[in-house]
Design an enzyme around this catalytic site. Sequence first.
Site, short mmCIF file in Angstrom:
data_model
loop_
_atom_site.label_atom_id
_atom_site.label_comp_id
_atom_site.label_asym_id
_atom_site.label_seq_id
_atom_site.Cartn_x
_atom_site.Cartn_y
_atom_site.Cartn_z
N HIS A 113 0.51 -1.02 0.16
CA HIS A 113 -0.02 -0.22 -0.22
C HIS A 113 0.88 0.92 -0.13
O HIS A 113 -0.01 1.79 -0.25
CB HIS A 113 -0.91 -0.13 1.18
CG HIS A 113 -1.96 -1.20 1.15
ND1 HIS A 113 -2.75 -1.54 0.37
CD2 HIS A 113 -1.72 -2.18 2.44
CE1 HIS A 113 -2.90 -2.36 0.66
NE2 HIS A 113 -2.58 -3.33 1.98
N HIS A 138 5.11 7.25 6.21
CA HIS A 138 5.38 6.29 5.35
C HIS A 138 4.89 7.28 4.11
O HIS A 138 4.88 8.61 4.65
CB HIS A 138 4.32 5.24 5.21
CG HIS A 138 3.27 5.61 5.51
ND1 HIS A 138 2.52 5.78 7.13
CD2 HIS A 138 1.65 6.11 5.13
CE1 HIS A 138 1.03 6.15 7.94
NE2 HIS A 138 1.04 6.59 6.36
N HIS A 140 2.24 8.97 0.46
CA HIS A 140 1.15 8.76 0.32
C HIS A 140 1.10 10.03 -1.33
O HIS A 140 1.91 10.81 -1.49
CB HIS A 140 -0.04 8.96 0.17
CG HIS A 140 -0.49 8.41 1.66
ND1 HIS A 140 -1.42 7.47 1.72
CD2 HIS A 140 -0.18 8.65 2.75
CE1 HIS A 140 -1.88 6.75 2.56
NE2 HIS A 140 -1.03 7.70 3.39
N GLU A 144 -2.73 12.89 0.69
CA GLU A 144 -4.04 13.06 0.86
C GLU A 144 -5.46 14.55 1.55
O GLU A 144 -5.80 14.70 0.66
CB GLU A 144 -4.59 12.20 2.09
CG GLU A 144 -3.68 10.88 1.81
CD GLU A 144 -4.31 9.19 2.57
OE1 GLU A 144 -3.84 9.39 3.46
OE2 GLU A 144 -5.14 9.02 1.59
N HIS A 157 3.20 10.68 5.59
CA HIS A 157 2.84 11.05 7.55
C HIS A 157 3.38 10.24 8.26
O HIS A 157 3.95 9.28 8.25
CB HIS A 157 1.41 9.49 6.90
CG HIS A 157 0.88 10.10 6.14
ND1 HIS A 157 -0.97 9.39 6.04
CD2 HIS A 157 -0.19 11.15 5.99
CE1 HIS A 157 -1.49 10.04 5.54
NE2 HIS A 157 -0.75 11.75 5.95
N THR A 224 -6.28 6.74 7.63
CA THR A 224 -7.35 6.88 5.92
C THR A 224 -6.64 5.86 5.58
O THR A 224 -6.94 5.54 4.14
CB THR A 224 -5.78 7.78 5.51
OG1 THR A 224 -4.97 7.26 5.21
CG2 THR A 224 -6.20 9.36 5.92
N THR A 225 -6.30 4.36 6.34
CA THR A 225 -6.54 2.87 5.49
C THR A 225 -6.23 2.75 6.72
O THR A 225 -7.51 2.43 8.00
CB THR A 225 -4.97 2.73 4.83
OG1 THR A 225 -4.36 2.70 6.60
CG2 THR A 225 -4.08 3.64 4.50
ZN LIG Z 1 -0.88 7.28 5.23
#
Ligand SMILES: [Zn+2]
Length: 275
Positions: A113, A138, A140, A144, A157, A224-225
């Site tokens: 992911h 991690h 994105h 986001e 994040h 958000t996951t």
């Molecule tokens: Zn995140």
Amino acid sequence: MKTKYIIQILLLVVVITSCSNSKKEPLDVISKEVVDHKQKLPKALENEKHWSYKGETGPEHWAEIVKDSDCGGTFQSPINIITIDAVVDKKLKPLDIRYAKETKIHEVINNGHSIQYNFEKGDYINYNKNKYVLKQIHFHESAEHTIDGIRYPIVIHMVHVSTKGEFLVVAVMAKEGENSTPFEFLESFLPIKKGEVKQVNESFDLTENLPENKSYYTYKGSLTTPPCTEGVNWFILKNPITVSLQQVLTLRDLMPIDNYRSEQPLHGRDVKIMK
Ligand SMILES: [Zn+2]
């Protein structure tokens, strides 16, 4: 007769393949490993299920796929931050960030992911009389949270957890420009294949990944996951850092396309701003 035999074999192959697909993927094993690690992750992160960023397992289906998750909840993240609606709160203080130079990155994982760096205990943030220990960072691509509809190319994040299992996430936006030295270090451990874990065991000063001006937007949202756990204290830094296009591309090539969840309704929540 021979044809019948061949068909039977083919059927058998199909059955075996579909069974192995429904089996636990290696990714589940990885999440378990991470959970079993000394710095235990909270329960919320344990039940990693089969979800993705598009199609039948995409964000619109997370609530059905991941049972007992908060993904269908009212106070979800990310959101679009509308700056003129942000409430200026004079009581808000600068983030009490306690990142130490010697804190080590334990390992880097490609969990399918995102690319995630797990940290050893050491870095933390004090907030509301609680200590939130940094667990992992991690990425994105694209970002986001959006600010007045603007989406940065990358967000980092930084996930912190208190002893009570509450989350505090700092979001640092990155825009394209000059090469970033801290990113150069992080990316020196890449590429990493989906499902792979690489030991790092090197110290990393996370403050170098922060912009000089640390004013922020804050609100209560969710991961958000999946499992989209609510009650997360979000701190979205107003100012981005700069990374080169090549550094963006290096990360992008290793993550699912558009590994971001889209905007969630605010449902009356206040977004506060610390200037
Ligand atoms: Zn995140």
